[in-house]
Design an enzyme around this catalytic site. Structure first.
Site, PDB file in Angstrom:
ATOM      1  N   TYR A  17       0.942  -1.213  -0.074  1.00 16.51           N
ATOM      2  CA  TYR A  17       0.037   0.163  -0.067  1.00 16.51           C
ATOM      3  C   TYR A  17       0.705   1.123   0.172  1.00 16.51           C
ATOM      4  O   TYR A  17       2.016   0.977   0.112  1.00 16.51           O
ATOM      5  CB  TYR A  17      -0.979   0.223   1.265  1.00 16.51           C
ATOM      6  CG  TYR A  17      -0.506   0.191   2.667  1.00 16.51           C
ATOM      7  CD1 TYR A  17       0.308  -0.635   3.339  1.00 16.51           C
ATOM      8  CD2 TYR A  17      -0.438   1.525   3.221  1.00 16.51           C
ATOM      9  CE1 TYR A  17       0.993  -0.379   4.548  1.00 16.51           C
ATOM     10  CE2 TYR A  17      -0.149   1.942   4.429  1.00 16.51           C
ATOM     11  CZ  TYR A  17       0.822   0.913   4.980  1.00 16.51           C
ATOM     12  OH  TYR A  17       1.337   1.260   6.353  1.00 16.51           O
TER      13      TYR A  17
ATOM     14  N   LYS B 186       6.574  -1.900   2.134  1.00 19.22           N
ATOM     15  CA  LYS B 186       5.461  -1.273   2.580  1.00 19.22           C
ATOM     16  C   LYS B 186       4.027  -2.120   2.543  1.00 19.22           C
ATOM     17  O   LYS B 186       3.306  -1.997   1.416  1.00 19.22           O
ATOM     18  CB  LYS B 186       4.927   0.160   2.267  1.00 19.22           C
ATOM     19  CG  LYS B 186       4.133   0.823   2.922  1.00 19.22           C
ATOM     20  CD  LYS B 186       4.029   2.406   2.758  1.00 19.22           C
ATOM     21  CE  LYS B 186       3.078   3.066   3.106  1.00 19.22           C
ATOM     22  NZ  LYS B 186       3.110   3.200   4.726  1.00 19.22           N
TER      23      LYS B 186
ATOM     24  N   GLU C 227      11.161   2.220  14.950  1.00 24.98           N
ATOM     25  CA  GLU C 227      10.386   3.270  14.545  1.00 24.98           C
ATOM     26  C   GLU C 227       9.114   3.228  15.128  1.00 24.98           C
ATOM     27  O   GLU C 227       8.894   2.288  15.899  1.00 24.98           O
ATOM     28  CB  GLU C 227      10.138   3.113  12.653  1.00 24.98           C
ATOM     29  CG  GLU C 227       9.570   1.659  12.461  1.00 24.98           C
ATOM     30  CD  GLU C 227       9.153   1.793  10.849  1.00 24.98           C
ATOM     31  OE1 GLU C 227       9.243   2.526  10.168  1.00 24.98           O
ATOM     32  OE2 GLU C 227       9.216   0.481  10.713  1.00 24.98           O
TER      33      GLU C 227
ATOM     34  N   LEU D 249      10.587   1.158   7.606  1.00 22.58           N
ATOM     35  CA  LEU D 249      10.024   1.583   6.420  1.00 22.58           C
ATOM     36  C   LEU D 249      10.896   2.919   5.966  1.00 22.58           C
ATOM     37  O   LEU D 249      11.225   3.631   6.950  1.00 22.58           O
ATOM     38  CB  LEU D 249       8.329   1.949   6.615  1.00 22.58           C
ATOM     39  CG  LEU D 249       7.993   2.391   5.292  1.00 22.58           C
ATOM     40  CD1 LEU D 249       7.616   1.380   4.346  1.00 22.58           C
ATOM     41  CD2 LEU D 249       6.614   3.147   5.340  1.00 22.58           C
TER      42      LEU D 249
HETATM   43  N1  PDD Z   1       2.405   5.398   7.755  1.00 19.89           N
HETATM   44  N2  PDD Z   1       6.909   3.686   9.273  1.00 19.89           N
HETATM   45  C1  PDD Z   1       5.860   3.069   9.241  1.00 19.89           C
HETATM   46  C2  PDD Z   1       5.611   1.716   9.902  1.00 19.89           C
HETATM   47  C3  PDD Z   1       4.843   3.375   8.654  1.00 19.89           C
HETATM   48  O1  PDD Z   1       3.782   2.959   8.229  1.00 19.89           O
HETATM   49  C4  PDD Z   1       5.028   4.783   8.033  1.00 19.89           C
HETATM   50  C5  PDD Z   1       3.636   5.585   7.203  1.00 19.89           C
HETATM   51  C6  PDD Z   1       6.344   5.613   8.396  1.00 19.89           C
HETATM   52  C7  PDD Z   1       6.188   6.866   7.539  1.00 19.89           C
HETATM   53  O2  PDD Z   1       6.356   6.914   6.162  1.00 19.89           O
HETATM   54  P1  PDD Z   1       6.097   7.922   5.136  1.00 19.89           P
HETATM   55  O3  PDD Z   1       6.911   9.346   5.732  1.00 19.89           O
HETATM   56  O4  PDD Z   1       6.637   7.669   3.763  1.00 19.89           O
HETATM   57  O5  PDD Z   1       4.659   8.314   5.463  1.00 19.89           O
HETATM   58  C8  PDD Z   1       7.144   4.812   8.656  1.00 19.89           C
HETATM   59  C9  PDD Z   1       1.239   5.620   6.737  1.00 19.89           C
HETATM   60  C10 PDD Z   1       1.158   7.032   6.893  1.00 19.89           C
HETATM   61  C11 PDD Z   1       0.228   4.708   7.153  1.00 19.89           C
HETATM   62  O6  PDD Z   1       0.201   3.592   7.418  1.00 19.89           O
HETATM   63  O7  PDD Z   1      -1.080   5.373   7.007  1.00 19.89           O
END
Ligand code: PDD
Length: 281
Positions: free
Chosen positions: A32, A148, A181, A206
């Site tokens: 996703y 992801k 994280e 991620l």
């Molecule tokens: N989440 N780490 C994890 C486990 C995440 O699911 C996300 C993003 C991030 C931050 O990545 P980015 O800066 O590319 O959004 C780090 C999204 C927003 C979600 O699952 O809704």
């Protein structure tokens, strides 16, 4: 009325459905992406499209649409839902097949789903003004968190623990005692010496698109950034802490496991980075 996009057509959100034998539903065999939308524009579009292609490649799922086609669908989805500030969610699964763990022998068509929703960025700003609390939890995820995928059960359980503890995020701690994280965000601290630390982009996290952008912003502001792991003790000893994600941008963290960081207020570098990032967006 809300609209979703499923496998080539727009439909009422309430009627949107995939097959019971979709491999995303049965095995989390799906990836996703999430984009923030501000003033009708996708934020960090290139980064998110690039990561989508990488996630699909790692799982050997064919790209269901080329980028221009996806962008066209996203624009139409935002238009139909009248969303100018919010987020777009895209999911691609390997597709639908008789349940069997191995990939289907005959090629199948990937399932593609897109939704969007409005977000109240004023509420996010208010949260950034006070800062948020995080808790720490053991990192119980698989070894490829860089992809992801929708395999998010440990993240869901971690976030629920945070909510039940009156916090906003859970920082996951690996077997060596280092923070990987958050459940849906990347973790950062600013050391007493003024160095920004965030874990190296290995398979344990991620590779956040916002994280990469903040590294660039920090470097432009002349700040010292080091990509290496830090512990909860390092975080408690830090001058500032914050988290990043597409939907929370840069959000100050003011306590960990009920222990206040520094003076318990959002740090000045954190606020400068949030402003720099949103100013460029
Ligand atoms: N989440 N780490 C994890 C486990 C995440 O699911 C996300 C993003 C991030 C931050 O990545 P980015 O800066 O590319 O959004 C780090 C999204 C927003 C979600 O699952 O809704």
């Amino acid at each position: 009325m809300r609209f979703a996009y499923v496998n080539g057509r727009f439909c009422r959100h309430g009627d949107a459905a995939i097959h019971v034998e979709d491999r995303g539903f049965q095995f989390a065999d799906a990836v996703y992406e999430v984009w923030s939308v501000r003033n009708g524009q996708l934020m960090d579009a290139d980064g998110h499209f690039g990561r989508l292609a990488r996630s699909l490649g790692e799982l050997r799922i064919p790209e269901p649409r080329c980028r221009p086609a996806l962008e066209h669908i996203i624009r139409e989805l935002l238009r139909r839902n009248r969303v100018r500030d919010g987020l777009v969610y895209l999911q691609v699964s390997r597709g639908q097949a008789r349940r069997d763990h191995a990939f289907p022998k005959k090629p199948i068509t990937p399932t593609i789903v897109l939704t969007c929703k409005r977000l109240d960025f004023a509420a996010a700003d208010a949260r950034a003004a006070t800062g948020i609390a995080v808790i720490t939890v053991p990192d119980e995820r698989w070894a490829r968190c860089d992809i992801k995928t929708v395999n998010l059960l440990p993240n869901v359980l971690a976030k629920q623990m945070a909510v039940e503890a009156g916090a906003v995020e859970a920082w996951q701690v690996d077997a060596d005692g280092f923070i990987t994280e958050g459940s849906s965000t990347n973790a950062w601290i600013v050391t007493k010496a003024g160095t920004l630390l965030t874990r190296q982009a290995d398979h344990g996290i991620l590779h956040g698109i916002t994280r990469a952008r903040i590294i660039e912003c920090a470097q432009r502001l002349g700040l010292d950034v080091v990509e290496r792991a830090f512990t909860p003790e390092d975080a408690l000893d830090a001058r500032e802490a914050f988290l990043t994600s597409a939907t929370s941008f840069v959000t100050p963290v003011v306590s960990i496991d009920n222990n206040v960081i520094a003076n318990g207020e959002p740090g000045s570098l954190t606020s400068a980075l949030r402003e720099a990032y949103l100013g460029e967006a």
